[in-house]
Design a protein around this motif. Structure first.
Motif, short mmCIF file in Angstrom:
data_model
loop_
_atom_site.label_atom_id
_atom_site.label_comp_id
_atom_site.label_asym_id
_atom_site.label_seq_id
_atom_site.Cartn_x
_atom_site.Cartn_y
_atom_site.Cartn_z
N ARG A 88 -17.99 32.73 10.44
CA ARG A 88 -19.09 31.96 9.58
C ARG A 88 -18.66 31.63 8.29
NH1 ARG A 88 -20.93 34.88 5.86
NH2 ARG A 88 -20.75 37.12 5.74
N TRP A 89 -17.88 32.30 7.69
CA TRP A 89 -17.21 31.99 6.03
C TRP A 89 -16.12 30.91 6.15
CZ3 TRP A 89 -12.54 33.44 6.58
CH2 TRP A 89 -12.29 34.75 7.36
N PRO A 108 -12.82 26.79 3.46
CA PRO A 108 -14.01 27.66 3.32
C PRO A 108 -15.22 26.87 4.04
CG PRO A 108 -13.29 26.69 1.25
CD PRO A 108 -12.28 26.24 2.33
N ARG A 109 -16.41 27.61 4.17
CA ARG A 109 -17.56 27.17 4.95
C ARG A 109 -18.48 27.74 3.86
NH1 ARG A 109 -15.99 27.61 11.30
NH2 ARG A 109 -14.79 25.77 11.16
N HIS A 110 -18.26 28.05 2.60
CA HIS A 110 -19.06 28.63 1.69
C HIS A 110 -18.94 27.75 0.41
CE1 HIS A 110 -15.80 30.48 -0.28
NE2 HIS A 110 -15.27 30.88 1.01
#
Length: 119
Positions: A88-89, A108-110
């Motif tokens: 998810r991150w 990154p997905r944050h």
């Protein structure tokens, strides 16, 4: 603090330096005798708990689009090592250096701290 200096220890430093210079295209200075010091993109530092072992360090080069970055590298003859890892991150993959070491790539997905510098 004015910056971060990271070190990659290598069994073939000349080949790995050439890879960073010629394949990844990192700007550099020669500190003397061919000892290249590379300019890196803006950096950030995350501190994670050590799980079941001694503390360690990892180095990842961040990118906005991992698939596009891997496609550019594949066109230069560089292919991933092992499986890419999605969470998810973010998503990670590893590429080989000429010495046999691996270098992590990370999308990154944050929120990212590098954006604190502004455009």
């Amino acid at each position: 603090m004015t910056g971060t200096h990271a070190i990659l220890y290598s069994t073939d430093a000349d080949a790995d330096r050439a890879f960073l210079r010629d394949v990844l295209g990192f700007p550099h200075v020669d500190a003397g005798g061919g000892w290249l010091i590379f300019q890196l993109p803006p950096a950030e530092l995350g501190v994670h708990p050590a799980e079941g072992g001694a503390p360690s360090s990892e180095l990842y080069l961040m990118c906005d689009d991992l698939d596009a970055t891997l496609a550019v590298l594949a066109a230069k003859g560089v292919h991933t090592v092992g499986e890419r890892s999605e969470a998810r991150w973010g998503v990670r993959a590893w590429i080989p250096l000429p010495s046999g070491a691996t270098l992590g790539l990370y999308e990154p997905r944050h929120p990212v701290a590098r954006d604190l510098l502004g455009p």
